[in-house]
Design an enzyme around this catalytic site. Structure first.
Site, PDB file in Angstrom:
ATOM      1  N   HIS A  42     -49.764   0.698 -36.681  1.00 13.47           N
ATOM      2  CA  HIS A  42     -50.433   1.772 -37.432  1.00 13.47           C
ATOM      3  C   HIS A  42     -51.704   2.214 -36.714  1.00 13.47           C
ATOM      4  CE1 HIS A  42     -48.166  -0.781 -40.231  1.00 13.47           C
ATOM      5  NE2 HIS A  42     -47.976   0.300 -40.958  1.00 13.47           N
TER       6      HIS A  42
ATOM      7  N   ASN B 253     -46.446  -0.047 -55.403  1.00 15.23           N
ATOM      8  CA  ASN B 253     -47.541  -0.110 -56.397  1.00 15.23           C
ATOM      9  C   ASN B 253     -47.775   1.305 -56.901  1.00 15.23           C
ATOM     10  OD1 ASN B 253     -48.698   0.003 -53.428  1.00 15.23           O
ATOM     11  ND2 ASN B 253     -50.119   1.135 -54.741  1.00 15.23           N
TER      12      ASN B 253
ATOM     13  N   ALA C 255     -43.700   1.318 -47.208  1.00 15.28           N
ATOM     14  CA  ALA C 255     -44.242   0.963 -48.513  1.00 15.28           C
ATOM     15  C   ALA C 255     -45.218   2.076 -48.877  1.00 15.28           C
ATOM     16  CB  ALA C 255     -44.969  -0.370 -48.429  1.00 15.28           C
TER      17      ALA C 255
ATOM     18  N   MET D 241     -49.633   5.082 -45.219  1.00 18.44           N
ATOM     19  CA  MET D 241     -50.434   5.106 -43.988  1.00 18.44           C
ATOM     20  C   MET D 241     -49.572   5.122 -42.729  1.00 18.44           C
ATOM     21  SD  MET D 241     -53.085   2.134 -45.183  1.00 18.44           S
ATOM     22  CE  MET D 241     -53.692   2.075 -46.887  1.00 18.44           C
ATOM     23  N   SER D 242     -48.329   5.591 -42.856  1.00 21.02           N
ATOM     24  CA  SER D 242     -47.441   5.563 -41.676  1.00 21.02           C
ATOM     25  C   SER D 242     -46.485   6.750 -41.716  1.00 21.02           C
ATOM     26  CB  SER D 242     -46.648   4.254 -41.673  1.00 21.02           C
ATOM     27  OG  SER D 242     -45.727   4.229 -42.746  1.00 21.02           O
TER      28      SER D 242
ATOM     29  N   SER E 106     -43.678  -2.285 -44.435  1.00 19.52           N
ATOM     30  CA  SER E 106     -44.295  -3.508 -44.975  1.00 19.52           C
ATOM     31  C   SER E 106     -43.417  -4.181 -46.017  1.00 19.52           C
ATOM     32  CB  SER E 106     -45.628  -3.176 -45.654  1.00 19.52           C
ATOM     33  OG  SER E 106     -46.531  -2.685 -44.727  1.00 19.52           O
TER      34      SER E 106
ATOM     35  N   TYR F  60     -54.536   2.597 -38.178  1.00 17.71           N
ATOM     36  CA  TYR F  60     -55.687   1.842 -38.689  1.00 17.71           C
ATOM     37  C   TYR F  60     -55.884   0.507 -37.969  1.00 17.71           C
ATOM     38  CZ  TYR F  60     -52.191  -0.619 -41.578  1.00 17.71           C
ATOM     39  OH  TYR F  60     -51.094  -1.325 -41.997  1.00 17.71           O
ATOM     40  N   GLU F  61     -54.858   0.057 -37.236  1.00 17.56           N
ATOM     41  CA  GLU F  61     -55.016  -1.179 -36.468  1.00 17.56           C
ATOM     42  C   GLU F  61     -55.842  -0.948 -35.205  1.00 17.56           C
ATOM     43  OE1 GLU F  61     -51.219  -3.641 -36.244  1.00 17.56           O
ATOM     44  OE2 GLU F  61     -50.467  -1.798 -37.128  1.00 17.56           O
TER      45      GLU F  61
ATOM     46  N   HIS G  54     -52.820  -5.787 -50.621  1.00 21.38           N
ATOM     47  CA  HIS G  54     -51.719  -5.824 -49.653  1.00 21.38           C
ATOM     48  C   HIS G  54     -50.656  -6.819 -50.112  1.00 21.38           C
ATOM     49  CE1 HIS G  54     -49.614  -5.252 -45.919  1.00 21.38           C
ATOM     50  NE2 HIS G  54     -49.718  -6.528 -45.594  1.00 21.38           N
TER      51      HIS G  54
ATOM     52  N   HIS H 116     -45.323  -7.565 -41.127  1.00 23.70           N
ATOM     53  CA  HIS H 116     -44.667  -6.812 -40.045  1.00 23.70           C
ATOM     54  C   HIS H 116     -44.400  -7.784 -38.908  1.00 23.70           C
ATOM     55  CE1 HIS H 116     -45.158  -2.480 -41.078  1.00 23.70           C
ATOM     56  NE2 HIS H 116     -46.055  -2.973 -41.910  1.00 23.70           N
TER      57      HIS H 116
HETATM   58  N1  HPA Z   1     -51.846   3.713 -50.696  1.00 22.95           N
HETATM   59  C1  HPA Z   1     -51.676   3.834 -49.366  1.00 22.95           C
HETATM   60  N2  HPA Z   1     -50.762   3.161 -48.685  1.00 22.95           N
HETATM   61  C2  HPA Z   1     -49.974   2.315 -49.364  1.00 22.95           C
HETATM   62  C3  HPA Z   1     -50.105   2.133 -50.745  1.00 22.95           C
HETATM   63  C4  HPA Z   1     -51.085   2.887 -51.438  1.00 22.95           C
HETATM   64  O1  HPA Z   1     -51.258   2.782 -52.670  1.00 22.95           O
HETATM   65  N3  HPA Z   1     -49.164   1.214 -51.108  1.00 22.95           N
HETATM   66  C5  HPA Z   1     -48.507   0.858 -49.969  1.00 22.95           C
HETATM   67  N4  HPA Z   1     -48.993   1.529 -48.912  1.00 22.95           N
END
Ligand code: HPA
Length: 287
Positions: free
Chosen positions: A84, A242, A114, A218-219, A31, A86-87, A254, A62
């Site tokens: 992903h 973050n 990310a 998440m990947s 991302s 989750y999609e 996001h 993406h």
């Molecule tokens: N949590 C999960 N996935 C992420 C995060 C997060 O804080 N930041 C970027 N992808």
């Protein structure tokens, strides 16, 4: 058509379009990190939509295309965007692109993502090397009958295989050395993968820290698993976009993830540019 045949079909279609380029190294951009592909020259660009059976990315940030060409004189294949779980994609769809890279004969992949930073000392915008991972997605892409034909490298394609060094030790050493040359230090962390799509609660982040995680995302973990199943060496790099939930006074979004990614992508591009010839030399020295 079986899953294996779909992978072979997609690989044959790509192979045709790549012509004489014979990349040994793949790069998956996470991302907000898509512009790293701009460092690739003499490119062939192929939208995922033009590759048979290829899943389409639905996430903002993406772009969903393959960029193939030369990175510092080394032929590479870059996946700009990933799909992903989750999609709504199945584990087999999520890992389909990595299977295709395996079928194309790739020997090493650099998986970028990310991630939320869990370790106290991480700063937003920091790049962290994956030293290991924890799979908390609740599934494994290798569940089901084993397909030994995915053993494109000698000794791979096994039902049970070792994950002691999921993230290649020699590639990590090269990455650390390259970062020093670029003037920054690459720490090693432990990436914990959740299914998402919600970010974690502060209690989950405290639990993950207690488990030994320093990054959460998440990947990547499913991709690492199938790459290792095929005997492909993996280098994992997280961008701390973050601080994980509960560690920062502001709520996660996001937008924050993609904005931080954009600020870091030139540093990542410079790192990969300097690193690619070293990975290529490593592969040549270890046929
Ligand atoms: N949590 C999960 N996935 C992420 C995060 C997060 O804080 N930041 C970027 N992808």
């Amino acid at each position: 058509m079986t899953y294996y045949d779909q992978v072979a079909d997609a690989a044959a279609s790509l192979d045709c379009r790549l012509g004489s380029l014979a990349p040994a190294i793949g790069v998956v951009l996470g991302s907000g990190l898509g512009a790293v592909a701009d460092a690739v020259s003499a490119t062939v660009v192929i939208p995922y939509a033009d590759i048979p059976h290829f899943p389409q990315s639905t996430v903002e940030g993406h772009s969903g295309r393959i960029v193939c060409g030369m990175l510092a004189g080394v032929p590479v294949i870059v996946m700009q965007g990933r799909v992903h779980y989750y999609e709504g994609y199945t584990p087999l769809q999520v890992t389909f692109p990595i299977r295709v890279l395996g079928a194309l004969g790739l020997r090493a992949v650099v998986l970028t993502n990310a991630a939320g930073g869990i370790a106290e000392n991480y700063r937003v915008g920091q790049l962290v090397l994956l030293g290991d991972h924890i799979n908390m997605m609740g599934w494994n892409p290798l569940l089901g009958p084993n397909e030994p034909r995915f053993g494109f490298r000698p000794g791979s394609g096994l039902r049970f295989f070792d994950m002691t060094e999921a993230y290649s030790k020699p590639l990590r050493a090269l990455a650390r050395q390259t970062a020093e040359e670029e003037g920054f230090t690459l720490e090693e962390g432990v990436y914990l993968a959740t299914a998402g799509p919600s970010f974690e609660t502060p209690a989950e982040v405290r639990a993950f820290r207690a488990l030994g995680a320093t990054l959460v995302g998440m990947s990547t973990v499913p991709e690492t698993l199938v790459a290792r199943h095929m005997g492909i060496e993996v280098l994992g790099i997280s961008c701390v976009t973050n601080l994980a939930a509960g560690l920062s006074p502001t709520p996660l979004s996001h937008q924050e993830v993609t904005e931080t990614g954009r600020q870091v992508e030139s540093r990542l591009a410079a790192l990969l540019q300097r690193l690619a010839p070293k990975i290529a030399a490593h592969l040549e020295a270890n046929p």
